[in-house]
Each structure stands twice: as C-alpha cells, then as structure tokens.
Motif scaffolding. Structure first.
Motif, PDB file in Angstrom:
ATOM      1  N   UNK A  23      -5.467 -11.284   8.994  1.00 49.21           N
ATOM      2  CA  UNK A  23      -6.281 -12.435   8.393  1.00 49.21           C
ATOM      3  C   UNK A  23      -7.324 -11.978   7.447  1.00 49.21           C
ATOM      4  N   UNK A  24      -7.949 -11.026   7.674  1.00 48.29           N
ATOM      5  CA  UNK A  24      -8.838 -10.420   6.614  1.00 48.29           C
ATOM      6  C   UNK A  24      -8.234 -10.019   5.504  1.00 48.29           C
ATOM      7  N   UNK A  25      -7.033  -9.323   5.467  1.00 49.57           N
ATOM      8  CA  UNK A  25      -6.462  -8.973   4.384  1.00 49.57           C
ATOM      9  C   UNK A  25      -6.225 -10.048   3.511  1.00 49.57           C
ATOM     10  N   UNK A  26      -5.681 -11.592   4.110  1.00 48.84           N
ATOM     11  CA  UNK A  26      -5.160 -12.392   3.399  1.00 48.84           C
ATOM     12  C   UNK A  26      -6.345 -12.947   2.743  1.00 48.84           C
ATOM     13  N   UNK A  27      -7.631 -13.073   3.325  1.00 47.88           N
ATOM     14  CA  UNK A  27      -8.985 -13.603   2.686  1.00 47.88           C
ATOM     15  C   UNK A  27      -9.369 -12.668   1.683  1.00 47.88           C
ATOM     16  N   UNK A  28      -9.135 -11.166   1.822  1.00 50.52           N
ATOM     17  CA  UNK A  28      -9.491 -10.483   0.526  1.00 50.52           C
ATOM     18  C   UNK A  28      -8.685 -10.777  -0.550  1.00 50.52           C
ATOM     19  N   UNK A  29      -7.404 -10.885  -0.377  1.00 52.69           N
ATOM     20  CA  UNK A  29      -6.423 -11.200  -1.546  1.00 52.69           C
ATOM     21  C   UNK A  29      -6.679 -12.396  -2.298  1.00 52.69           C
ATOM     22  N   UNK A  30      -6.867 -13.520  -1.348  1.00 56.43           N
ATOM     23  CA  UNK A  30      -7.045 -14.703  -1.980  1.00 56.43           C
ATOM     24  C   UNK A  30      -8.392 -14.956  -2.704  1.00 56.43           C
ATOM     25  N   UNK A  31      -9.153 -13.881  -2.542  1.00 61.24           N
ATOM     26  CA  UNK A  31     -10.667 -13.958  -3.124  1.00 61.24           C
ATOM     27  C   UNK A  31     -10.430 -13.921  -4.753  1.00 61.24           C
ATOM     28  N   UNK A  32      -9.429 -13.225  -4.947  1.00 60.26           N
ATOM     29  CA  UNK A  32      -9.499 -13.101  -6.481  1.00 60.26           C
ATOM     30  C   UNK A  32     -10.188 -11.938  -7.263  1.00 60.26           C
ATOM     31  N   UNK A  33     -11.075 -11.314  -6.446  1.00 56.94           N
ATOM     32  CA  UNK A  33     -11.648  -9.998  -7.038  1.00 56.94           C
ATOM     33  C   UNK A  33     -11.196  -9.019  -6.861  1.00 56.94           C
ATOM     34  N   UNK A  35     -11.521  -5.558  -6.602  1.00 58.20           N
ATOM     35  CA  UNK A  35     -11.647  -4.629  -5.767  1.00 58.20           C
ATOM     36  C   UNK A  35     -11.351  -5.292  -4.284  1.00 58.20           C
ATOM     37  N   UNK A  36     -11.456  -6.693  -4.112  1.00 59.86           N
ATOM     38  CA  UNK A  36     -11.098  -7.099  -2.749  1.00 59.86           C
ATOM     39  C   UNK A  36      -9.809  -7.398  -2.637  1.00 59.86           C
ATOM     40  N   UNK A  37      -9.135  -7.419  -3.698  1.00 62.30           N
ATOM     41  CA  UNK A  37      -7.471  -7.771  -3.775  1.00 62.30           C
ATOM     42  C   UNK A  37      -6.926  -6.408  -3.307  1.00 62.30           C
ATOM     43  N   UNK A  38      -7.473  -5.205  -4.035  1.00 64.67           N
ATOM     44  CA  UNK A  38      -6.910  -4.130  -3.658  1.00 64.67           C
ATOM     45  C   UNK A  38      -7.140  -3.607  -2.174  1.00 64.67           C
ATOM     46  N   UNK A  39      -8.341  -3.843  -1.605  1.00 63.98           N
ATOM     47  CA  UNK A  39      -8.558  -3.657  -0.321  1.00 63.98           C
ATOM     48  C   UNK A  39      -8.027  -4.622   0.743  1.00 63.98           C
ATOM     49  N   UNK A  40      -7.441  -5.914   0.390  1.00 65.38           N
ATOM     50  CA  UNK A  40      -6.584  -6.484   1.031  1.00 65.38           C
ATOM     51  C   UNK A  40      -5.089  -6.028   1.185  1.00 65.38           C
ATOM     52  N   UNK A  41      -4.727  -5.659   0.066  1.00 62.55           N
ATOM     53  CA  UNK A  41      -3.510  -5.128  -0.044  1.00 62.55           C
ATOM     54  C   UNK A  41      -3.284  -3.593   0.935  1.00 62.55           C
ATOM     55  N   UNK A  42      -4.344  -3.099   0.784  1.00 63.57           N
ATOM     56  CA  UNK A  42      -4.430  -1.712   1.571  1.00 63.57           C
ATOM     57  C   UNK A  42      -4.685  -2.081   3.130  1.00 63.57           C
ATOM     58  N   UNK A  43      -5.154  -3.326   3.576  1.00 62.44           N
ATOM     59  CA  UNK A  43      -5.251  -3.466   4.806  1.00 62.44           C
ATOM     60  C   UNK A  43      -3.949  -4.214   5.373  1.00 62.44           C
ATOM     61  N   UNK A  44      -3.140  -4.644   4.527  1.00 57.85           N
ATOM     62  CA  UNK A  44      -1.742  -4.760   5.060  1.00 57.85           C
ATOM     63  C   UNK A  44      -1.010  -3.571   5.580  1.00 57.85           C
ATOM     64  N   UNK A  45      -1.254  -2.479   5.071  1.00 53.37           N
ATOM     65  CA  UNK A  45      -0.720  -1.078   5.728  1.00 53.37           C
ATOM     66  C   UNK A  45      -0.911  -0.852   6.995  1.00 53.37           C
ATOM     67  N   UNK A  46      -2.173  -0.952   7.276  1.00 55.91           N
ATOM     68  CA  UNK A  46      -2.555  -0.892   8.764  1.00 55.91           C
ATOM     69  C   UNK A  46      -1.566  -1.623   9.716  1.00 55.91           C
ATOM     70  N   UNK A  47      -1.473  -2.732   9.568  1.00 58.70           N
ATOM     71  CA  UNK A  47      -0.657  -3.622  10.631  1.00 58.70           C
ATOM     72  C   UNK A  47       0.865  -3.273  10.543  1.00 58.70           C
ATOM     73  N   UNK A  48       1.202  -3.099   9.212  1.00 56.54           N
ATOM     74  CA  UNK A  48       2.522  -2.384   8.969  1.00 56.54           C
ATOM     75  C   UNK A  48       2.886  -1.214  10.040  1.00 56.54           C
TER      76      UNK A  48
END
Length: 150
Positions: A23-33, A35-48
């Motif tokens: 959920x947090x990763x999606x919020x980061x990616x949709x923010x469009x910023x 740095x936030x997009x990169x952080x959001x993509x990185x957060x997808x790795x942890x759940x995987x």
C-alpha cells in the motif's frame, strides 16, 4: 500443535505486513515525485522477498509433514525416546549418543530418503538446525525423485 499455530500466526502477520508495505509502495509510485517513485519501486521488492520466503517455508513444512505421515503409516518413524529437558528440548548428550546410528544408516543407503529424513531429525535433536534442514531438503528431493522413477 503449538508449532502450527505459531506458523499460522507468523504467516498472517507477514501477509498483513506485506499488504501495508505494498500500500505504501503504491502511494509512493502514484505521487509522481522521482525520489518517491524510486522508493516505491524499491518497496515492491521487500514484499516479493517476503512472499517467496513464506511460500518456500510453507511448502517445506507441508512436504516434511507428508513424509512424517508416510513414515508413520509404514511404521518406520523413529521412536522418540531421547530424554528431554523441562523446556522440551532434547538432552544434548543423549541426542549426541543416538546420532551415529542415523549417520551410519545414511552412509549405508545414501539414496534412501527415509534414512536422510531420520538423519535430519537426529541433527535437529542435537541442536544443529542448519544441517537438519539440509538433510530434510535432501530427503524431500530423494523422495520426489523416487516417486517420479516409479
């Protein structure tokens, strides 16, 4: 039984954690910023990684449980007569004394999954969890190979 309950509780907690991180990763990616997009993509790795680990552990548990049931049905499950401490753990000296018989059985029949499974139980009783899991994984592999060969 307590082990199964603990595994289920831990699995549920991991699933909740994964859902929150996604959920947090999606919020980061949709923010469009950027740095936030990169952080959001990185957060997808942890759940995987979490999902992979959870699935691997559940499969390991189910396979070993199936092997226990089969050995029990065949009357080949080793007798659990090693003395235990009040905590429920095996007395190390007694477990160490019983170990050579299981090691010898594997040396005499290296392709027998049952011998490897018993060796894994012996390693576990001696407190060597790493070798116990290795022996149990090898036992699972040999059992699978013997089933496909039949």
């Amino acid at each position: 039984m307590r082990g199964r309950i603990a595994a289920v509780v831990m699995s549920v907690l991991l699933v909740v954690y994964i859902a929150l991180v996604v959920q947090k990763a999606v919020l980061f990616v949709v923010s469009g910023e950027p740095v936030a997009v990169v952080l959001g993509i990185a957060l997808f790795v942890l759940p995987a990684i979490g999902v992979f680990a959870l699935v691997a552990e559940v499969r390991f548990g189910l396979r070993t449980q199936a092997m226990v049931r089969q050995l029990e049905a065949e009357g080949e499950l080793p007798v659990d007569d090693v003395p235990r401490r009040a905590s429920g753990r095996y007395e190390r000296d007694a477990a160490d004394a019983a170990f050579p018989a299981y090691k010898s059985a594997v040396e005499q029949a290296p392709d027998d999954w049952r011998a490897w499974f018993r060796l894994g139980l012996a390693y576990d009783a001696c407190g060597d969890r790493r070798r116990a899991r290795q022996a149990l994984r090898w036992s699972i592999r040999l059992r699978r190979e013997s089933a496909t060969a039949s």
